[in-house]
Design a protein around this motif. Structure first.
Motif, PDB file in Angstrom:
ATOM      1  N   VAL A 159      -4.261  -4.026  -5.406  1.00  0.00           N
ATOM      2  CA  VAL A 159      -3.178  -4.156  -6.389  1.00  0.00           C
ATOM      3  C   VAL A 159      -3.708  -4.724  -7.710  1.00  0.00           C
ATOM      4  O   VAL A 159      -3.409  -4.201  -8.790  1.00  0.00           O
ATOM      5  N   TYR A 160      -4.505  -5.777  -7.634  1.00  0.00           N
ATOM      6  CA  TYR A 160      -5.034  -6.369  -8.866  1.00  0.00           C
ATOM      7  C   TYR A 160      -5.878  -5.365  -9.646  1.00  0.00           C
ATOM      8  O   TYR A 160      -5.844  -5.319 -10.875  1.00  0.00           O
ATOM      9  N   GLY A 161      -6.636  -4.584  -8.910  1.00  0.00           N
ATOM     10  CA  GLY A 161      -7.460  -3.558  -9.566  1.00  0.00           C
ATOM     11  C   GLY A 161      -6.603  -2.549 -10.311  1.00  0.00           C
ATOM     12  O   GLY A 161      -6.912  -2.152 -11.447  1.00  0.00           O
ATOM     13  N   VAL A 182       0.242   5.729 -12.226  1.00  0.00           N
ATOM     14  CA  VAL A 182       1.616   5.505 -11.769  1.00  0.00           C
ATOM     15  C   VAL A 182       1.960   6.440 -10.599  1.00  0.00           C
ATOM     16  O   VAL A 182       2.634   6.042  -9.648  1.00  0.00           O
ATOM     17  N   GLU A 183       1.464   7.664 -10.656  1.00  0.00           N
ATOM     18  CA  GLU A 183       1.795   8.635  -9.600  1.00  0.00           C
ATOM     19  C   GLU A 183       1.087   8.358  -8.268  1.00  0.00           C
ATOM     20  O   GLU A 183       1.581   8.745  -7.214  1.00  0.00           O
ATOM     21  N   HIS A 184      -0.091   7.743  -8.307  1.00  0.00           N
ATOM     22  CA  HIS A 184      -0.898   7.656  -7.087  1.00  0.00           C
ATOM     23  C   HIS A 184      -1.166   6.235  -6.584  1.00  0.00           C
ATOM     24  O   HIS A 184      -1.727   6.062  -5.502  1.00  0.00           O
ATOM     25  N   ALA A 185      -0.776   5.218  -7.351  1.00  0.00           N
ATOM     26  CA  ALA A 185      -1.135   3.839  -6.990  1.00  0.00           C
ATOM     27  C   ALA A 185      -0.538   3.426  -5.647  1.00  0.00           C
ATOM     28  O   ALA A 185      -1.218   2.819  -4.815  1.00  0.00           O
ATOM     29  N   LYS A 186       0.717   3.750  -5.450  1.00  0.00           N
ATOM     30  CA  LYS A 186       1.404   3.271  -4.261  1.00  0.00           C
ATOM     31  C   LYS A 186       0.710   3.787  -2.992  1.00  0.00           C
ATOM     32  O   LYS A 186       0.574   3.057  -2.006  1.00  0.00           O
ATOM     33  N   THR A 187       0.290   5.037  -3.022  1.00  0.00           N
ATOM     34  CA  THR A 187      -0.417   5.593  -1.857  1.00  0.00           C
ATOM     35  C   THR A 187      -1.699   4.813  -1.583  1.00  0.00           C
ATOM     36  O   THR A 187      -2.015   4.511  -0.428  1.00  0.00           O
ATOM     37  N   PHE A 196       7.277  -0.637 -11.824  1.00  0.00           N
ATOM     38  CA  PHE A 196       6.005  -0.167 -11.253  1.00  0.00           C
ATOM     39  C   PHE A 196       5.242  -1.331 -10.632  1.00  0.00           C
ATOM     40  O   PHE A 196       4.778  -1.250  -9.492  1.00  0.00           O
ATOM     41  N   TYR A 197       5.128  -2.429 -11.390  1.00  0.00           N
ATOM     42  CA  TYR A 197       4.424  -3.599 -10.845  1.00  0.00           C
ATOM     43  C   TYR A 197       5.069  -4.041  -9.525  1.00  0.00           C
ATOM     44  O   TYR A 197       4.391  -4.353  -8.545  1.00  0.00           O
ATOM     45  N   GLN A 198       6.403  -4.057  -9.530  1.00  0.00           N
ATOM     46  CA  GLN A 198       7.116  -4.479  -8.324  1.00  0.00           C
ATOM     47  C   GLN A 198       6.830  -3.526  -7.154  1.00  0.00           C
ATOM     48  O   GLN A 198       6.632  -3.957  -6.022  1.00  0.00           O
ATOM     49  N   SER A 199       6.771  -2.240  -7.470  1.00  0.00           N
ATOM     50  CA  SER A 199       6.596  -1.236  -6.404  1.00  0.00           C
ATOM     51  C   SER A 199       5.266  -1.378  -5.679  1.00  0.00           C
ATOM     52  O   SER A 199       5.132  -0.978  -4.524  1.00  0.00           O
TER      53      SER A 199
END
Lengths: 388, 388
Positions: free
Chosen positions: A190-192, A226-231, A336-339
């Motif tokens: 996440v930090y990265g 934004v599109e791929h971070a959560k994965t 986004f940060y929250q997600s």
């Protein structure tokens, strides 16, 4: 855009199997005496250390080791590295790790060739006069240090955290294998992501006129993050997502999307003051500071924020003013940060208001900060206060 | 994406006044015996020749000259340049012009260090073993040759036009001042725009899986071209538009938006056969071929065309199938070419069907072409026939 000079000589290797195929050649064409620099031992647990040592020993390389590089790498560690290189006539520094290890490697590389304390260079009291060649093997998608010439070092005695670099400190080569990031813990991932997105923000919020291609290129990187971070956060062994984050982090700060732009960089300056005192993760600090900075500066150019809303977050701009879209953009950044589970307030790190004054003073000790909007001490104080 | 190695050591100078500030230093740190290579004399008419000669003579540089490099540069000219460099112990080639002059410079640079006919390298019968250093001053926004290692040479005797390059033929430095493109005639401006857009298409239509950032980066360049091209064509002295086109042309083919991708390149192969016989402008040939190639291959991956429609031309995809969006994308590409006055059919160059068979055979003489969809001789024949 501004007139510019661009130069980036790093040879970049991306993907599975590149270390096995090319590391020995890249190292031995420079030399056979290598300082192996790494951090807390995660590369010993995940097997990368053994792989690298085996490849290099088979190629006849003599290794000298310095481990324990800190997450915010310290000047004292840099000094140790310089001593090892000088005492052993090291030909090449091989930094294996995340941005901190790579940044430490750059400082050592400059320090070996500098007649004086390398800290001078970070304090802008001296200029690098050369550097040992540096190669890197990246294990964390974040700083972009694998393909740029800069780095950040903390002087723990004076509680100063300063960025510096030189034309000599581009890595000669960098190996980026997404599989080497599988074992990065969730928080570090996440930090990265916060860090690479912050680099995009620093470029994007600039005062330079007429930069349409740069705007679109930066938007391309932000949109991909934004599109791929959560994965990447939720499925740490998803090769595609890890690869995408790693590649975004490299492209966010190798100069390719920011030619001819004077980026802002106020949030980095502010965050450095927070982590110089509290030693919090850089990416976490940035995620806390940015939305508050955005609120503070949005009136300087609401249309830039409107573009962020439309081209990165896919907001339909129809019938909305730029000021309205700016508020939507900031809300989207927060969401986004929250997600991805990034920290939201200084309180998340148990930071209170005791040192706000000191951090604000320190942030502007070389003068006003920021280019999108110039910030003085009061501005920084207000931003920090709103982030409590 | 595919595993990749990326390396691009060119020092890029962009903007007004950079030649005056930095050319002498960049040249003299390499040497004082320079081959000045240029084309048909436009640089004499617009004052650039006088400026460059004056700067270099004041810096104590001895100049040897080769002018008259053709729009499709010929092997015979390359041979002349090699002889001049060898006879005069030239240290550096300074190519001042558009892509043709730069490509000719690359061929000469490789040829000087090659033991044999440099044409071997283009025919894939030999490999470059080194190159003289090459510097460039760009006067036409088109090929991206100022920041890559490739180039195209025509053997007029055998009617062959072949691309080639080496790791040694990246320009050491390139100066890109948009003002040096003010005097480019309207047609050449249009051809340049067609060429840079074609490079984006060649990258964009690839078969490599999972390349989200590359897709967005290529879309960023295409969108910028589409948004600003008409201004550059209609207002030749508009600095911003000329700068944007120049910068797009550099970024379209310096490798930065296409790492880890196997681009298509069939249209380039087909166009080379057209201009090898008819000596038409490369950009014009590409504008003619691309829409017909798109029609021929769209079924291989309609979603890529749908993305083109949505993310470059701003088409609302709601309720439409990918196949429908693909047709819209192709119509938009045609409309764009028409809007800038690009040629639309082979007949625009008075090319009939006499040589279709020969061109189709030649295009596939090394095997099938294209990666998005593999094309054989019949495919090429059909594409050419539909473009008559």
């Amino acid at each position: 855009m501004d007139a510019f000079r661009f130069y980036n000589p790093t040879t970049l290797y991306y993907g599975k199997g590149q270390i096995e195929k090319h590391l020995a050649d890249e190292v031995t064409k420079i030399g056979k005496r290598v300082l192996l620099l790494y951090g807390g031992g995660s590369i010993k647990r995940n097997g990368l250390y053994d792989k690298v040592v085996s490849i290099l020993q088979n190629a006849g390389v003599r290794l000298f080791e310095l481990s324990g590089v800190e997450p915010n790498p310290r000047l004292s560690t840099v000094h140790k590295g310089i001593d090892i290189c000088r005492e052993n006539n090291v030909d090449l520094i091989l930094a294996v790790g995340g941005g901190s290890v790579l940044d430490c490697g750059k400082a050592i590389a400059m320090g070996v060739k500098y007649d004086g304390d390398v800290w001078d260079i970070y304090q802008r009291k001296g200029k690098a006069t050369g550097a040992l060649p540096l190669g890197t093997i990246l294990t964390l998608a974040a700083t972009g240090s694998e393909m740029n010439s800069g780095g950040v070092i903390t002087n723990w005695e004076t509680k100063e955290k300063l960025g510096g670099g030189s034309p000599y400190t581009f890595p000669v080569f960098s190996f980026c294998d997404p599989e080497n990031t599988y074992t990065v813990p969730r928080d570090q991932t996440v930090y990265g992501i916060c860090d690479m997105l912050a680099h995009c923000f620093e470029h994007y919020f600039h005062p330079t006129r007429h930069t349409p291609l740069q705007q679109h290129l930066i938007e391309a990187v932000m949109r991909t993050i934004v599109e791929h971070a959560k994965t990447a956060v939720e499925n740490p062994n998803d090769y595609d997502a890890r690869e995408t984050m790693m590649y975004c982090s490299t492209m966010a700060l190798n100069g390719m999307i920011s030619m001819g732009i004077r980026g802002d960089w106020a949030c980095h300056a502010i965050e450095h003051e927070i982590s110089a005192i509290y030693d919090i993760p850089h990416g976490g600090g940035l995620a806390i500071v940015f939305p508050h900075w955005m609120e503070h500066v949005k009136s300087a150019n609401p249309s830039r924020f409107a573009s962020l809303a439309k081209h990165v977050f896919g907001v339909d701009g129809g019938g909305k003013t730029d000021a309205e879209l700016a508020d939507i953009a900031i809300a989207q950044v927060r969401a986004f940060y929250q997600s991805i589970g990034a920290p939201q307030r200084l309180a998340d790190y148990e930071i209170g208001d005791e040192q706000l004054e000191r951090m604000a003073s320190q942030a502007v000790r070389f003068g006003e900060i920021g280019n999108f909007k110039k910030l003085g001490k009061d501005d920084v104080y207000q931003i920090l206060k709103s982030a409590l």
